[in-house]
Structures are given as structure tokens and as C-alpha cells.
Scaffold this active site. Structure first.
Site, PDB file in Angstrom:
ATOM      1  N   ASP A 159       0.854  -1.199   0.000  1.00  0.00           N
ATOM      2  CA  ASP A 159       0.000   0.000   0.000  1.00  0.00           C
ATOM      3  C   ASP A 159       0.887   1.244   0.000  1.00  0.00           C
ATOM      4  O   ASP A 159       2.038   1.163  -0.417  1.00  0.00           O
ATOM      5  CB  ASP A 159      -0.969  -0.061   1.197  1.00  0.00           C
ATOM      6  CG  ASP A 159      -2.288   0.652   0.900  1.00  0.00           C
ATOM      7  OD1 ASP A 159      -2.234   1.833   0.508  1.00  0.00           O
ATOM      8  OD2 ASP A 159      -3.363   0.052   1.048  1.00  0.00           O
ATOM      9  N   HIS A 163       1.838   1.786  -3.263  1.00  0.00           N
ATOM     10  CA  HIS A 163       0.902   2.754  -3.832  1.00  0.00           C
ATOM     11  C   HIS A 163       1.430   4.182  -3.844  1.00  0.00           C
ATOM     12  O   HIS A 163       0.677   5.123  -4.033  1.00  0.00           O
ATOM     13  CB  HIS A 163      -0.444   2.694  -3.101  1.00  0.00           C
ATOM     14  CG  HIS A 163      -1.171   1.394  -3.282  1.00  0.00           C
ATOM     15  ND1 HIS A 163      -2.401   1.135  -2.714  1.00  0.00           N
ATOM     16  CD2 HIS A 163      -0.846   0.268  -3.963  1.00  0.00           C
ATOM     17  CE1 HIS A 163      -2.789  -0.090  -3.041  1.00  0.00           C
ATOM     18  NE2 HIS A 163      -1.862  -0.639  -3.787  1.00  0.00           N
TER      19      HIS A 163
END
Ligand SMILES: *[C@@H]1O[C@H](CO)[C@@H](O)[C@H](O)[C@H]1NC(C)=O
Ligand SMILES: *[C@@H]1O[C@H](CO)[C@@H](O)[C@H](O)[C@H]1NC(C)=O
Ligand SMILES: *[C@@H]1O[C@H](CO)[C@@H](O)[C@H](O)[C@H]1NC(C)=O
Ligand SMILES: *[C@@H]1O[C@H](CO)[C@@H](O)[C@H](O)[C@H]1NC(C)=O
Length: 395
Positions: A217, A240
Site C-alpha cells: 500500500d 501505492h
């Protein structure tokens, strides 16, 4: 011979003196605090108690080796600075239920002048928790324990340690002042859900320096209420990217002011540098003075993105625009490769358009050709080489 001997003795004596002078702090070896079957939970808590009551600097040492530890939540105020030097690997229980639903596996709270050091590893053993994670489908999913939490911690340093395979975020920083991460690492597989590196909320003067993130993430994500944060000399990816937000969803959110991201390499991530807010939510806060500069992107899907229609997994409606006001955002000296043609996306809110957005020297390529910029409700100032906006209609 006798002379040689006394020189050796004298030398040893001087060495001893030097060590005594250097070691101003008391050293507590965690092994002296017991621990059946390699479980140091109680030893950690007892060592902290002793350290926290001491009137001069104390260093708790967790030597090389592998240890097991269940949840610990240690607090100040303490009488003198505490350092915890982790040289070993500390493992959380792999079965998430054995952490009894605590938000963080290891919580450090209400202290000043605290240091985490050593080259040790906090291993969250998250594989089982990731398999059970259904948060993309279920808004009320069970949130598993994060590896490390710093709550109300001031003037402190986290140096060189690694957080590995957390069940959830690796690190959560809440209400801290002057906290520096230097040489920190957060590592988890690309496909591990919600394993953000460091999430920072309600804090001032937090720095993330010389650190490395490879997670499933965000590398670093910012919640609301942060001032004067720096991310510098950092490698990010896979994951991310670096994210401000998501914002505007919860009551009582506080503004964000002054964030610098500098000299960062972002690789194989689905976003590069991003600011995101939820549409159709009543919360109006301001986000200002965001600077992203000297960044190299490698195979990043959305290298530069402001997304005020952030609504993953259709968990919201896009009927009305976001009320989060974004201003003074500069993207400067950003180069490398994009995995999509729309390398720059500036999707601002119709109710509060973005102001003072600057694109300076943006040299991003998709399949060898310059990327395009898609924009809504924003007129960025372009300097040097940078794509000009193709306007798109937004909600
Ligand atoms: C940390 O700093 C804040 C703001 O200055 C202060 O309110 C708080 O008491 C400090 N906490 C500690 C543990 O010293
Ligand atoms: C920030 O914290 C560090 C580490 O404890 C300390 O050396 C430094 O003096 C602090 N800075 C300020 C401005 O208080
Ligand atoms: C930029 O960051 C990298 C680490 O990612 C570091 O090796 C390099 O020295 C930094 N460059 C500058 C100019 O600070
Ligand atoms: C590009 O990044 C994606 C993930 O966003 C990854 O699956 C793919 O393997 C990467 N390509 C290369 C050439 O590294």
C-alpha cells in the site's frame, strides 16, 4: 617484559575509563528480564518500567536472536531519555486473534527523547491476516493490528530498524512532535493488503529520511492535521506511492500545512505522488503548501495525481464535489517513466477549485513519448518543460 605488562595494564585501565565515560547510560539486557520459550512480552514491559523510572539515560538492548512477543503498550512520562536498541528479530504471533484485537502490536506513548535503534526487525508475520482481509468488499471488515504505533511522542528518533510483514499498516504516528525516522525500512509483499509504510496524523515536524519502503500500500501516507512534514532521500516501491489523504471523510478533520517530498525514487507503484479527497462528504478543510521535487518515477501508473473524486470500490457517491480546499501545490523536477499516457492528473473539486498549482520541469514518458496532463477545475502554472492541460469535464 615487566614494562610491557604494565603498559598493557595501563592501557586496559585507560580503556576501562574511556568505556565508563562513554557509557553514561545504564544498559538493560532484555535477557536479564526473563522470558519463557523465547517470549519477551513480560521482559519488555518490565525493562520499560525499570527504564522509565530511572533518573539517568537508559538503554534497553534486545541482542541478536529471534524472539516472540505478544502485544505491548508502554507509556511515559519517563524521568530520563530511553533508547531501545533492537538487534534481534521480534516476531508477532502469526494468528491475528492472538493479538486480542489491539490496534497496534507495539505501542510507545507519551514520551519525549525516545530512541529506537539497532538493525533489528519487527516481524508482524502478516500472511494469515492478509488472507482473511476482506476490506475491499466489506466496509466493516476486521482491522488487524499494525506493527508499531507512536502516540504523543516528542523529540524522538527511530533509526535503522525494519518493520516487516505487518498485518496492517507498518507504523502509525499520532499526535507526535519532532519525530524522525532515519534509515527506516518497511517491507511486505506487493500484494499484501493495507500494509502502508508510515501513516502520519495530527503531528508536527515529522521527518522520514534515508528510508526504504516496499509494501502493498502507500509508502508514506498523511492523514489530517499535519504540519511541517518532510520525506527526503527515500525509495518507494512496490506499493501505492506517497499519499496525502484520503481526506474529507470524517468529522473534526484538521487542516494540513507544509509537506515537502524531495529526492525520492518511486518504482513500480500504481501512484507516485498523490493528494486525494472524498466527494459527497460535508467536511471542508484546507490543504496547502505541498511541495514535491526531485523525484524519479519508474513504471508508475499515475505519477502525479490530485484526485478529489477518490472513491475506491464504490464505497461512496460522486454526486456532489469534495469540499477539501487544495492550494499552493508544486510539482518540480519530476522525471522518469509512466505506465499510463495520462501521467499528470489534476482532478480538482468543482465547489472549491485548486489554486496555486505549479508544474515545473516535468519530464515523464509513456512508451517513449511525453505524457499528457488531464485537468479539471485547476489552471496550473507551467514552467520549463511540462505537459499543458487537456481539460476534462468533472462531476
Ligand atoms: C509533547 O508536546 C506537546 C506539545 O508541545 C505537549 O502538549 C505534550 O505534553 C508533550 N508530550 C510529552 C510526553 O512531553
Ligand atoms: C528534535 O528531537 C531531537 C531528538 O531528540 C533533538 O535532538 C532536537 O533538539 C529536537 N529539536 C527541537 C527543535 O526541539
Ligand atoms: C538522494 O537519495 C538517495 C537515497 O534514495 C541518496 O543515496 C542520495 O545521496 C540522495 N541525494 C542527495 C543529493 O541527497
Ligand atoms: C510495472 O509495474 C507493475 C505494477 O504497477 C508491475 O506489475 C510490472 O511488473 C512492472 N513492470 C516492470 C517492467 O517492472
Amino acid at each position: 617484559m615487566a614494562l610491557k605488562c604494565s603498559i598493557v595494564t595501563l592501557f586496559s585501565f585507560l580503556l576501562l575509563l574511556a568505556t565508563i565515560n562513554k557509557a553514561q547510560s545504564v544498559i538493560l539486557d532484555i535477557k536479564k528480564f526473563g522470558g519463557a520459550n523465547g517470549d519477551i512480552t513480560q521482559a519488555f514491559i518490565n525493562a520499560w518500567k525499570e527504564a522509565c523510572a530511572a533518573t539517568s539515560n537508559v538503554k534497553i538492548v534486545i541482542p541478536k536472536g529471534t524472539y516472540k512477543m505478544r502485544e505491548v503498550d508502554v507509556k511515559g512520562p519517563c524521568k530520563a531519555p530511553i533508547e531501545i536498541q533492537v538487534d534481534g528479530t521480534i516476531q508477532a504471533p502469526a494468528d491475528p486473534s492472538q493479538l486480542h484485537g489491539v490496534e497496534k502490536w507495539v505501542t510507545i506513548g507519551y514520551v519525549s527523547h525516545f530512541t529506537f535503534s539497532g538493525h533489528g526487525i519487527f516481524d508482524g508475520q502478516g500472511a494469515t491476516a492478509w488472507k482473511q482481509n476482506d476490506c475491499t468488499k466489506n466496509e466493516n471488515c476486521v482491522r488487524r493490528s499494525m506493527n508499531l504505533g507512536f502516540n504523543f511522542v516528542n523529540h524522538s528518533i527511530v533509526r535503522d530498524i525494519t518493520s516487516k510483514d505487518s498485518k496492517n499498516f507498518h507504523v502509525n504516528v499520532l499526535s507526535c512532535n519532532n519525530l524522525t525516522f532515519d534509515g527506516f525500512k518497511a517491507i511486505a509483499p506487493d500484494e499484501s493488503p493495507n500494509t502502508d509504510g508510515i501513516h502520519i496524523g495530527r503531528s508536527n515536524d515529522v521527518k522520514v529520511l534515508n528510508s526504504k519502503f516496499a509494501t502493498g500500500d502507500d509508502c508514506v501516507s498523511l492523514g489530517d492535521g499535519n504540519n511541517r512534514l518532510v520525506v527526503k532521500n527515500v525509495e518507494c516501491g512496490p506499493g501505492h506511492g506517497i499519499s496525502v489523504g484520503s481526506l474529507g471523510k470524517y468529522d473534526n478533520e484538521a487542516p494540513l500545512d507544509d509537506f515537502l517530498v524531495k529526492n525520492v525514487t518511486i518504482k513500480n507503484t500504481n501512484n507516485g505522488v498523490r493528494i486525494k479527497s472524498w466527494p459527497s462528504e460535508p467536511i471542508s478543510i484546507t490543504v496547502t503548501n505541498m511541495r514535491f521535487e526531485d523525484i524519479t518515477m519508474v513504471n508508475v501508473s499515475n505519477p502525479i495525481i490530485i484526485d478529489q473524486e477518490y472513491c475506491p470500490w464504490n464505497q461512496c457517491s460522486k454526486k456532489s464535489p469534495s469540499k477539501v480546499k487544495i492550494s499552493k501545490v508544486s510539482f518540480k523536477n519530476i522525471k522518469g517513466t509512466s505506465a499510463t499516457k495520462e501521467g499528470v492528473t489534476l482532478l480538482c473539486s468543482r465547489s472549491v477549485p485548486c489554486q496555486g498549482v505549479e508544474l515545473t520541469n516535468i519530464d515523464l514518458k509513456y512508451n517513449g513519448a511525453p505524457v499528457i496532463a488531464v485537468c479539471a477545475n485547476v489552471s496550473p502554472k507551467i514552467s520549463g518543460k511540462a505537459p499543458t492541460c487537456t481539460s476534462i469535464k468533472s462531476i
